[in-house]
Design an enzyme around this catalytic site. Structure first.
Site, PDB file in Angstrom:
ATOM      1  N   SER A 127     -11.649  -6.339   8.625  1.00  0.00           N
ATOM      2  CA  SER A 127     -12.742  -5.667   7.954  1.00  0.00           C
ATOM      3  C   SER A 127     -13.390  -6.697   7.060  1.00  0.00           C
ATOM      4  CB  SER A 127     -12.157  -4.530   7.113  1.00  0.00           C
ATOM      5  OG  SER A 127     -13.198  -3.836   6.475  1.00  0.00           O
ATOM      6  N   ARG A 157       0.837  -1.195   0.000  1.00  0.00           N
ATOM      7  CA  ARG A 157       0.000   0.000   0.000  1.00  0.00           C
ATOM      8  C   ARG A 157       0.873   1.246   0.000  1.00  0.00           C
ATOM      9  NH1 ARG A 157      -5.200  -1.998   3.493  1.00  0.00           N
ATOM     10  NH2 ARG A 157      -5.332  -3.971   2.362  1.00  0.00           N
ATOM     11  N   ARG A 186       0.764   1.292  10.335  1.00  0.00           N
ATOM     12  CA  ARG A 186       0.471   1.667   8.952  1.00  0.00           C
ATOM     13  C   ARG A 186       1.773   1.593   8.167  1.00  0.00           C
ATOM     14  NH1 ARG A 186      -3.874   4.062   6.882  1.00  0.00           N
ATOM     15  NH2 ARG A 186      -4.690   4.604   8.924  1.00  0.00           N
ATOM     16  N   GLU A 239      -8.135  -0.571  13.980  1.00  0.00           N
ATOM     17  CA  GLU A 239      -8.744  -1.545  13.072  1.00  0.00           C
ATOM     18  C   GLU A 239      -7.816  -2.742  12.846  1.00  0.00           C
ATOM     19  OE1 GLU A 239      -9.862   0.160   9.322  1.00  0.00           O
ATOM     20  OE2 GLU A 239     -10.020  -1.819   8.371  1.00  0.00           O
TER      21      GLU A 239
END
Length: 454
Positions: A377, A285, A300, A374
RNA sequence: GGGGAAGUGGCCGAGCGGUUUAAGGCGACGGACUUGAAAUCCGUUGUACUCGAAAGGGUACCCAGGGUUCGAAUCCCUGCUUCUCCGCCA
């Protein structure tokens, strides 16, 4: 992509959904420039685009019909007497040339019209489940429940550290070398962290398998049109996706892409459904636009490893919604097994992302930051992705009559994203002496029950 | 990386510029015959768009995209995939 017929049959529903999700399809039609009725104006413009496409289809079909008629007339010329043939051919050849010219022009206009329509139509998000909370801030998500006991570090007599401090003290990560070799937010896992990472993968794979998911390792790259089909935008300025130069390949951001694309263009047998697949892949990402946000440590990063769950079901809402609950149950079982306190969120309309009809997130308690983060998901994307990937199934015959193929429903969910799971494990299981306890469920996979102290 | 061969309907397989409406076979489905089944015979058979209230009509699709032609499954170009031989490599 939604069924374009919905635009013709129920435009009000699309306008209402655009409004709830606050999705602008046309840059000049937002609430500032078009006022309260911006969503309605958007739908009206989409309808005009669609009408133009249909008019041009009709015009093109007509011309091709004439061309076919002209060809059959030419065939008959061969049956005439030899001396009449040439005279009969000349006007047909002339007419054929004319028709070809006209058809070429119409085809060009048609290609333009369809490109304009589809480019806009693709930005129209999926419909939303009626129970999805409306709103577009983090406070608008509905918290369905929490699970687990959060540790009281004050009572235990020490201040919890965040995962990066823990990992550095125990020599479990090397961000400095990662930055040198690949850049900021790349890292090496070191020592027991490597084994813990592998243990998490294996634990998640076993869990997926236990629940009937067929295991796969997947390509870490995929073609642009597969990404497109699943609703990822590899081009765009704020893309989350790395593209490989001089090719039509991208590094996948999730195995959702490679699992979902696996059966693109196929008509599945209904007996194959639900088709449950799990995939182990690396995830890449760019994290464009998230500089500075939660920038510490493993939370992240540009690359991590994930076990993803994916389901293709018959295209009926009752069935895909039941499957969605089942996937959420599995995610909860996985994190209960890891003894991580978490909460379950029903994600609000503004934060669903284009393909999702409904989305649940699991957020783990992360003592280091004193907040929720988080970790999984799961989304029910209904037929939104299936339509562009042309993934269908043929329903069982009714009264002996063969049924037309229908779009499958597609669902995805995280089993374990190892980097985030590592954060949760390190922070929740840290001990006063600086060591970290390994959850019992992982010990057989790791071969140790504690890291440190050192 | 280099050379060869090939991609046609659910499957096999013919067709290499206009009698193709893609032959023929297999499979599947429906029907006839039969107490039932097999065998046999007859019929049907894909995907999508579009017009139509419906019945039904039109258009496209022979790996994909371009091109040549009045007309392309068929000829030309590019790409993709598969098989195969050689080289290289974990």
């Amino acid at each position: 992509m939604l069924d374009i017929k919905l635009l013709r049959e129920d435009p009000e529903r699309i306008a209402a959904n655009l409004h709830d999700r606050n999705v602008q399809v046309f840059p000049d039609l937002d609430s500032e420039q078009a006022g309260e009725s911006w969503a309605k104006a958007t739908v009206e413009r989409l309808r005009a685009y669609d009408q133009k496409v249909r008019d041009l289809i009709a015009a093109g079909d007509n011309l091709r019909r004439e061309q076919n008629e002209n060809s059959s007339a030419m065939k008959k010329v061969g049956k005439l007497a030899k001396d009449e043939q040439q005279a009969a051919r000349t006007p047909l050849i002339e007419r054929g040339r004319e028709l070809r010219e006209q058809e070429k022009q119409i085809a060009e206009q048609h290609a333009e019209a369809i490109a304009a329509r589809d480019e806009a139509w693709r930005r129209v998000p999926n419909l939303s489940h009626p129970d999805v909370p409306k709103g577009h801030t983090d406070d608008d998500h509905a918290q369905l429940r929490t699970w687990g006991e959060r540790r009281d570090f004050a009572a235990e007599g020490f201040e919890p550290k965040d995962h990066l401090d823990i990992a550095e003290a125990l020599d479990l990560v090397d961000f400095a070398s990662g930055a040198k070799v690949a850049g900021q937010k790349f890292y090496y896992l070191v020592n027991e962290a490597v084994l813990l990472d592998l243990a998490l993968q294996r634990y998640a794979l076993d869990m997926a398998r236990k629940h009937g998911f067929k295991l796969h390792t997947t390509p870490d790259l995929a073609r642009v049109d597969i990404l497109d089909g699943l609703g990822f935008n590899p081009r765009g300025e704020s893309t989350q996706v790395y593209s490989v130069a001089n090719s039509d390949l991208c590094l996948v951001g999730t195995a959702e892409i490679t699992l979902g694309g696996m059966v693109a263009d196929e008509i599945l047998d209904p007996e194959q459904l639900p088709l449950l697949v799990a995939g182990l892949s690396h995830c890449f990402r760019t994290e464009a636009g998230s500089a500075g946000k939660e920038s510490r440590g493993l939370y992240r990063v540009h690359q991590f490893t994930k076990v993803e769950l994916f389901a293709f079901t018959v295209g009926e809402l009752e069935l895909s919604e039941a499957m969605h609950q089942r996937m959420l149950d599995i995610e909860e079982e996985i994190f209960q097994g890891l003894e991580i306190p978490y909460r379950v969120l029903d994600i609000a309309s503004g934060d669903l992302g284009g393909p999702a009809y409904r989305k649940y997130d699991l957020e783990a308690w992360m003592p280091g930051r004193g907040g929720w983060g988080e970790i999984t998901s799961t989304s029910n994307c209904t037929d939104y992705q299936a339509r562009r990937l042309r993934i269908r199934y043929r329903p069982a015959p009714v009264d002996g009559k063969k049924q037309k193929p229908k779009m499958v429903h597609m669902l995805n969910g995280t089993a374990v994203a190892t980097s985030r799971a590592l954060v949760a494990i390190l922070e929740n299981n840290q001990q006063a002496d600086g060591s970290v306890r390994i959850p019992a469920a992982l010990q057989p996979y790791c071969g140790f029950d504690r890291i440190g102290p050192r």
